[in-house]
Design a protein around this motif. Structure first.
Motif, short mmCIF file in Angstrom:
data_model
loop_
_atom_site.label_atom_id
_atom_site.label_comp_id
_atom_site.label_asym_id
_atom_site.label_seq_id
_atom_site.Cartn_x
_atom_site.Cartn_y
_atom_site.Cartn_z
N ARG A 133 -69.62 -46.30 10.46
CA ARG A 133 -70.89 -46.96 10.82
C ARG A 133 -71.59 -46.20 11.93
N GLN A 136 -74.68 -47.64 13.77
CA GLN A 136 -74.47 -48.84 14.57
C GLN A 136 -73.56 -48.59 15.77
N TYR A 137 -73.14 -47.35 15.96
CA TYR A 137 -72.16 -47.03 17.00
C TYR A 137 -72.63 -47.48 18.38
N ALA A 139 -74.81 -49.62 19.25
CA ALA A 139 -75.00 -51.07 19.37
C ALA A 139 -73.67 -51.81 19.45
N ILE A 140 -72.64 -51.30 18.74
CA ILE A 140 -71.35 -51.98 18.70
C ILE A 140 -70.51 -51.66 19.92
#
Length: 309
Positions: A133, A136-137, A139-140
């Protein structure tokens, strides 16, 4: 008349255990301590450099490097709570270790190992998010999430293994007080207890703790790498596959260096009849010394940013 000590005298009055080095190689202990000391120095210097570089370089203030810094800090503590005592045993023949000191060392060994296992799992999740992902790195895995993971690692390691000294303190010890290793482990101390009827709680809790920490972490790391493998095989070119898998090599080396000796030692502790005491002693030293030595070397060699700085 002289009072004869009772055969069932508890360890509370004897107040010490006897550590064992490498069975059959006692005459070589003095010389074997030199390579052990060299490895300890490498572990101290290598992990200290990793921590200082990550702290001093703003460009490395990212989750992946924060996890590496946490791992280096745990490795420093783990090596330092065991190796000075091992070196004093080998160089000075200091075999006696006080009861309370032994329990404290055992607690630190098990709790720090639990923290290291949690951090290795967090690093596996980091690699999974980065490969599976990537969009999305950021954000996560934010910096605040990374700090919370570090706190969870500390609390988890302390909470699961804090009961062990209290469980051992219920037991009485007599006759042989010789431990099978150069330091104190729960299973090793427990096996010396006289009142075998009280051991069930120690056995059950020890299995629960190691299963819910190291065992569960290992399974989750394995699951994350199966998902990573699936994602890598789905890439269109071999060059992309090699680049993606190359980011996991250092972490895989660290996982193998930590879990293989740990699993081997756990199996050996439960089937001691057919296992050489020398093999047990060697594996125990590999389990505690090799990961702290190997981790900064592997990451220093594999990660360009760390290597350059």
């Amino acid at each position: 008349t002289l009072a004869v000590p009772s055969a069932n005298k508890s360890l509370g009055s004897l107040s010490a255990f006897t550590l064992q080095g490498l069975p059959g190689l006692e005459a070589a202990h003095f010389w074997l301590a030199f390579p052990l000391c060299a490895l300890y120095v490498v572990a101290l210097v290598g992990n200290s450099i990793v921590v200082l570089v990550i702290r001093a370089e703003p460009a490395l203030h990212m989750p992946m490097y924060f996890f590496l810094g946490m791992l280096a800090g745990v490795d420093l503590a783990l090596a330092s709570c065991t190796m000075p005592r091992v070196l004093s045993l080998f160089w000075l023949d200091a075999k006696e270790i006080a009861y309370q000191t032994c329990l404290l060392q055992m607690f630190f060994i098990h709790s720090l190992s639990g923290m290291e296992s949690t951090i290795l799992l967090a690093m596996a999740v980091d690699r999974y998010v980065a490969i599976c992902r990537p969009l999305q790195y950021a954000a996560i895995l934010t910096n605040s999430v990374t700090v919370k993971v570090g706190l969870v690692a500390v609390v988890r390691g302390l909470a699961f293994f804090l009961p062990l000294p209290f469980l051992l303190n219920r037991l009485s010890f007599c006759q042989s007080r010789v431990l099978q290793h150069s330091y104190c482990l729960h299973q090793d101390i427990m096996n010396l207890a006289c009142d075998k009827d009280k051991l069930a709680m120690n056995v059950v809790y020890g299995l629960i703790a190691i299963s819910l920490v190291m065992g569960l972490d290992f399974l989750l790391i394995l699951a994350s790498y199966l998902l990573i493998l699936k994602a890598v095989l789905g890439l269109s070119s071999w060059e992309q596959r090699l680049r993606a898998s190359g980011t996991c090599v250092a972490h895989l080396c660290m996982v193998l260096a930590f879990y293989l000796p740990l699993i081997s030692l756990s199996v050996i502790h439960r089937s001691t009849e057919d296992v050489s005491p020398l093999l047990q002693a060697i594996l125990s030293n590999v389990y505690l010394l090799v990961p702290p030595v190997l981790n900064p070397i592997v990451y220093g060699a594999r990660m360009k940013d760390i290597r350059k700085r």
